[in-house]
Design a protein around this motif. Sequence first.
Motif, PDB file in Angstrom:
ATOM      1  N   ARG A 141     -11.976 -26.829 -94.449  1.00 42.75           N
ATOM      2  CA  ARG A 141     -11.822 -28.253 -94.775  1.00 42.75           C
ATOM      3  C   ARG A 141     -10.361 -28.564 -95.094  1.00 42.75           C
ATOM      4  O   ARG A 141      -9.798 -29.550 -94.602  1.00 42.75           O
TER       5      ARG A 141
ATOM      6  N   SER B 152     -10.866 -34.494 -96.668  1.00 40.48           N
ATOM      7  CA  SER B 152     -11.189 -34.515 -98.097  1.00 40.48           C
ATOM      8  C   SER B 152     -12.643 -34.111 -98.307  1.00 40.48           C
ATOM      9  O   SER B 152     -13.466 -34.192 -97.388  1.00 40.48           O
ATOM     10  N   LEU B 153     -12.945 -33.697 -99.516  1.00 39.47           N
ATOM     11  CA  LEU B 153     -14.315 -33.350 -99.878  1.00 39.47           C
ATOM     12  C   LEU B 153     -15.222 -34.555 -99.627  1.00 39.47           C
ATOM     13  O   LEU B 153     -16.308 -34.427 -99.057  1.00 39.47           O
ATOM     14  N   ARG B 154     -14.768 -35.717-100.023  1.00 44.53           N
ATOM     15  CA  ARG B 154     -15.537 -36.960 -99.859  1.00 44.53           C
ATOM     16  C   ARG B 154     -15.805 -37.246 -98.378  1.00 44.53           C
ATOM     17  O   ARG B 154     -16.924 -37.596 -97.985  1.00 44.53           O
ATOM     18  N   GLN B 155     -14.777 -37.086 -97.523  1.00 42.16           N
ATOM     19  CA  GLN B 155     -14.943 -37.337 -96.089  1.00 42.16           C
ATOM     20  C   GLN B 155     -15.958 -36.363 -95.475  1.00 42.16           C
ATOM     21  O   GLN B 155     -16.825 -36.775 -94.704  1.00 42.16           O
TER      22      GLN B 155
ATOM     23  N   ALA C 210     -18.320 -34.638 -97.010  1.00 42.28           N
ATOM     24  CA  ALA C 210     -19.652 -34.895 -97.552  1.00 42.28           C
ATOM     25  C   ALA C 210     -20.310 -36.055 -96.807  1.00 42.28           C
ATOM     26  O   ALA C 210     -21.489 -35.976 -96.434  1.00 42.28           O
ATOM     27  N   LYS C 211     -19.544 -37.097 -96.567  1.00 38.33           N
ATOM     28  CA  LYS C 211     -20.086 -38.263 -95.851  1.00 38.33           C
ATOM     29  C   LYS C 211     -20.479 -37.883 -94.431  1.00 38.33           C
ATOM     30  O   LYS C 211     -21.573 -38.222 -93.973  1.00 38.33           O
TER      31      LYS C 211
ATOM     32  N   SER D 122     -24.185 -35.159-100.652  1.00 40.87           N
ATOM     33  CA  SER D 122     -23.430 -35.770-101.748  1.00 40.87           C
ATOM     34  C   SER D 122     -22.162 -34.965-102.036  1.00 40.87           C
ATOM     35  O   SER D 122     -22.092 -33.769-101.732  1.00 40.87           O
ATOM     36  N   ASN D 123     -21.194 -35.632-102.623  1.00 37.89           N
ATOM     37  CA  ASN D 123     -19.952 -34.950-103.021  1.00 37.89           C
ATOM     38  C   ASN D 123     -20.240 -33.775-103.961  1.00 37.89           C
ATOM     39  O   ASN D 123     -19.709 -32.680-103.751  1.00 37.89           O
TER      40      ASN D 123
ATOM     41  N   LEU E 131     -21.734 -30.741-102.015  1.00 40.36           N
ATOM     42  CA  LEU E 131     -20.737 -30.050-101.206  1.00 40.36           C
ATOM     43  C   LEU E 131     -19.785 -29.262-102.098  1.00 40.36           C
ATOM     44  O   LEU E 131     -19.430 -28.121-101.787  1.00 40.36           O
ATOM     45  N   SER E 132     -19.401 -29.823-103.207  1.00 37.97           N
ATOM     46  CA  SER E 132     -18.531 -29.128-104.153  1.00 37.97           C
ATOM     47  C   SER E 132     -19.200 -27.846-104.662  1.00 37.97           C
ATOM     48  O   SER E 132     -18.569 -26.799-104.764  1.00 37.97           O
TER      49      SER E 132
END
Length: 130
Positions: free
Chosen positions: A26, A32-35, A37-38, A43-44, A47-48
């Motif tokens: 990644r 990004s983590l958010r991207q 995850a989407k 969910s963020n 994935l975290s």
Amino acid sequence: MGQVGHVVEKVEKTVDDIGSYIRAQRESAQVSLRQLAKTAGVSNPYLSQIERGLRTPSAEILQQIAKGLRISAEALYVKAGILEQRPAGAVTDAVLIDPHLTERQKQVLLDIYQSFRRENEPGASTEQGE
């Protein structure tokens, strides 16, 4: 009891490995983590937790993560211990993680590579008359 402990330790290491591998991929892809995850439909926080080795993702989630990272799902399956490593791993891995190749191109390259390897195996007939 010792054998069970060894198995648990191996599973925990695999979970850590897949999480750190996903994080590295990644970051390398500058996603990004958010991207991710989407794109993966998770969910963020989930994935975290995967990246930190706290959760074990299913094959379906790994496939979605691979799609979001534009890498081969097979590469993630191998890292997660779902699939066995293919022979000649270094070349196979290099092809599978190359972000500049499509999934179809990767498969064609690996098919050709494997056919050459089979052709050159000891005992295989060759036109060179060795």
